[in-house]
Design a protein around this motif. Sequence first.
Motif, PDB file in Angstrom:
ATOM      1  N   LEU A  13       0.840  -1.191   0.000  1.00 38.73           N
ATOM      2  CA  LEU A  13       0.000   0.000   0.000  1.00 38.73           C
ATOM      3  C   LEU A  13       0.878   1.245   0.000  1.00 38.73           C
ATOM      4  CD1 LEU A  13      -2.521  -1.107   2.801  1.00 38.73           C
ATOM      5  CD2 LEU A  13      -2.713  -1.483   0.339  1.00 38.73           C
ATOM      6  N   ASP A  14       0.289   2.366  -0.431  1.00 36.11           N
ATOM      7  CA  ASP A  14       1.040   3.619  -0.398  1.00 36.11           C
ATOM      8  C   ASP A  14       0.877   4.287   0.965  1.00 36.11           C
ATOM      9  OD1 ASP A  14      -1.440   4.901  -0.400  1.00 36.11           O
ATOM     10  OD2 ASP A  14      -1.240   5.691  -2.425  1.00 36.11           O
ATOM     11  N   SER A  15       1.410   5.475   1.120  1.00 34.37           N
ATOM     12  CA  SER A  15       1.394   6.165   2.415  1.00 34.37           C
ATOM     13  C   SER A  15       0.011   6.670   2.815  1.00 34.37           C
ATOM     14  CB  SER A  15       2.385   7.327   2.397  1.00 34.37           C
ATOM     15  OG  SER A  15       2.038   8.238   1.378  1.00 34.37           O
ATOM     16  N   VAL A  70       8.807   1.532   4.152  1.00 35.24           N
ATOM     17  CA  VAL A  70       9.982   2.202   3.603  1.00 35.24           C
ATOM     18  C   VAL A  70       9.483   3.327   2.698  1.00 35.24           C
ATOM     19  CG1 VAL A  70      10.233   0.664   1.623  1.00 35.24           C
ATOM     20  CG2 VAL A  70      12.208   1.912   2.429  1.00 35.24           C
ATOM     21  N   GLN A  71      10.084   4.496   2.859  1.00 39.17           N
ATOM     22  CA  GLN A  71       9.667   5.684   2.103  1.00 39.17           C
ATOM     23  C   GLN A  71       8.149   5.837   2.183  1.00 39.17           C
ATOM     24  OE1 GLN A  71      11.927   7.613   1.477  1.00 39.17           O
ATOM     25  NE2 GLN A  71      13.592   6.794   0.260  1.00 39.17           N
ATOM     26  N   ASP A  72       7.463   5.794   1.036  1.00 38.23           N
ATOM     27  CA  ASP A  72       6.010   5.947   1.014  1.00 38.23           C
ATOM     28  C   ASP A  72       5.309   4.631   0.676  1.00 38.23           C
ATOM     29  OD1 ASP A  72       6.958   5.942  -1.551  1.00 38.23           O
ATOM     30  OD2 ASP A  72       5.851   7.709  -2.218  1.00 38.23           O
ATOM     31  N   LEU A  73       5.963   3.503   0.955  1.00 38.61           N
ATOM     32  CA  LEU A  73       5.374   2.184   0.716  1.00 38.61           C
ATOM     33  C   LEU A  73       5.227   1.420   2.024  1.00 38.61           C
ATOM     34  CD1 LEU A  73       7.285   1.023  -2.489  1.00 38.61           C
ATOM     35  CD2 LEU A  73       4.982   1.980  -2.333  1.00 38.61           C
ATOM     36  N   HIS A  74       4.113   0.708   2.136  1.00 36.19           N
ATOM     37  CA  HIS A  74       3.824  -0.095   3.322  1.00 36.19           C
ATOM     38  C   HIS A  74       3.630  -1.542   2.875  1.00 36.19           C
ATOM     39  CE1 HIS A  74       2.516   3.429   6.029  1.00 36.19           C
ATOM     40  NE2 HIS A  74       3.148   3.915   4.977  1.00 36.19           N
ATOM     41  N   PHE A  96      10.107  -7.783   0.571  1.00 39.34           N
ATOM     42  CA  PHE A  96      10.689  -6.455   0.729  1.00 39.34           C
ATOM     43  C   PHE A  96      12.051  -6.362   0.033  1.00 39.34           C
ATOM     44  CE2 PHE A  96      13.320  -3.501   3.199  1.00 39.34           C
ATOM     45  CZ  PHE A  96      12.527  -2.369   3.202  1.00 39.34           C
ATOM     46  N   ASP A  97      12.914  -7.340   0.288  1.00 39.20           N
ATOM     47  CA  ASP A  97      14.257  -7.329  -0.305  1.00 39.20           C
ATOM     48  C   ASP A  97      14.220  -7.554  -1.812  1.00 39.20           C
ATOM     49  OD1 ASP A  97      15.327  -6.854   2.193  1.00 39.20           O
ATOM     50  OD2 ASP A  97      15.945  -8.938   2.533  1.00 39.20           O
ATOM     51  N   ALA A  98      13.334  -8.439  -2.285  1.00 38.22           N
ATOM     52  CA  ALA A  98      13.225  -8.686  -3.724  1.00 38.22           C
ATOM     53  C   ALA A  98      12.755  -7.431  -4.455  1.00 38.22           C
ATOM     54  CB  ALA A  98      12.275  -9.851  -4.000  1.00 38.22           C
ATOM     55  N   VAL A  99      11.793  -6.726  -3.881  1.00 39.22           N
ATOM     56  CA  VAL A  99      11.329  -5.473  -4.481  1.00 39.22           C
ATOM     57  C   VAL A  99      12.479  -4.472  -4.515  1.00 39.22           C
ATOM     58  CG1 VAL A  99       9.789  -3.473  -4.157  1.00 39.22           C
ATOM     59  CG2 VAL A  99       8.888  -5.797  -3.960  1.00 39.22           C
ATOM     60  N   GLY A 100      13.251  -4.415  -3.442  1.00 39.55           N
ATOM     61  CA  GLY A 100      14.414  -3.525  -3.405  1.00 39.55           C
ATOM     62  C   GLY A 100      15.419  -3.850  -4.499  1.00 39.55           C
ATOM     63  N   VAL A 107      13.154   2.276  -3.628  1.00 36.59           N
ATOM     64  CA  VAL A 107      11.876   1.714  -3.196  1.00 36.59           C
ATOM     65  C   VAL A 107      10.959   2.860  -2.779  1.00 36.59           C
ATOM     66  CG1 VAL A 107      10.754   0.063  -1.658  1.00 36.59           C
ATOM     67  CG2 VAL A 107      13.078  -0.355  -2.439  1.00 36.59           C
ATOM     68  N   GLU A 108      10.166   3.327  -3.743  1.00 34.20           N
ATOM     69  CA  GLU A 108       9.201   4.388  -3.503  1.00 34.20           C
ATOM     70  C   GLU A 108       8.020   4.188  -4.449  1.00 34.20           C
ATOM     71  OE1 GLU A 108      11.300   7.825  -6.218  1.00 34.20           O
ATOM     72  OE2 GLU A 108      11.746   7.760  -4.090  1.00 34.20           O
ATOM     73  N   LYS A 109       6.919   4.866  -4.162  1.00 33.44           N
ATOM     74  CA  LYS A 109       5.673   4.657  -4.885  1.00 33.44           C
ATOM     75  C   LYS A 109       5.811   4.847  -6.398  1.00 33.44           C
ATOM     76  CE  LYS A 109       0.915   6.312  -5.166  1.00 33.44           C
ATOM     77  NZ  LYS A 109      -0.073   7.246  -4.619  1.00 33.44           N
ATOM     78  N   LYS A 110       6.434   5.929  -6.821  1.00 40.97           N
ATOM     79  CA  LYS A 110       6.553   6.214  -8.253  1.00 40.97           C
ATOM     80  C   LYS A 110       7.280   5.073  -8.972  1.00 40.97           C
ATOM     81  CE  LYS A 110       8.392   9.711 -11.422  1.00 40.97           C
ATOM     82  NZ  LYS A 110       9.474   9.039 -12.118  1.00 40.97           N
TER      83      LYS A 110
END
Length: 177
Positions: A13-15, A70-74, A96-100, A107-110
């Motif tokens: 989810l986003d922030s 992290v940043q604007d991601l939950h 989380f790590d794979a997305v990173g 790792v941010e919404k955009k």
Amino acid sequence: MESCPSVKNILLLDSEGKRIAVQYYSDDWSTNNAKEAFEKAVFTKTQKTNARTEAEITMFENNVVVYKFVQDLHFFVTGGDNENELILATVLQGFFDAVGLLLRGTVEKKEALENLDLILLCLDEIVDGGIILETDANVIAGKVATHSIDSAAPLSEQTITQALATAREHLTRSLLK
């Protein structure tokens, strides 16, 4: 089957608590409205916590919810009330790590929205029908990159950027059909 650890859902989810990428593996939430209500409720319950350095664990509506921001991601992983929190936390950390890795550290919404296809492939590599398949971020990211490579070009001739562009093209084509 009861002794096999399972996941009920994985949420990104986003922030503001809005969906980026979600995957449900349980019939506990049968309608889209029920799913959105759960997402809003779990976001509201966890938004005031500081889950930025380590994953946090909470009980919510007879479910174990493990989450990290992290940043604007939950990031959230939900399991039944009898699931092992460490296994759910391992699934969360792998996601989380794979997305990173796939987003190359941004790792941010955009960036997540621009690479949504890779994140959805990542979810498919981690869990299938609620059963945990993989939690190692390097293996997950590697499989996602392998799926996204153009079959016409040899693997040795594609850079990561080309492989990601190919994946984006394939997803766009499949969505437009």
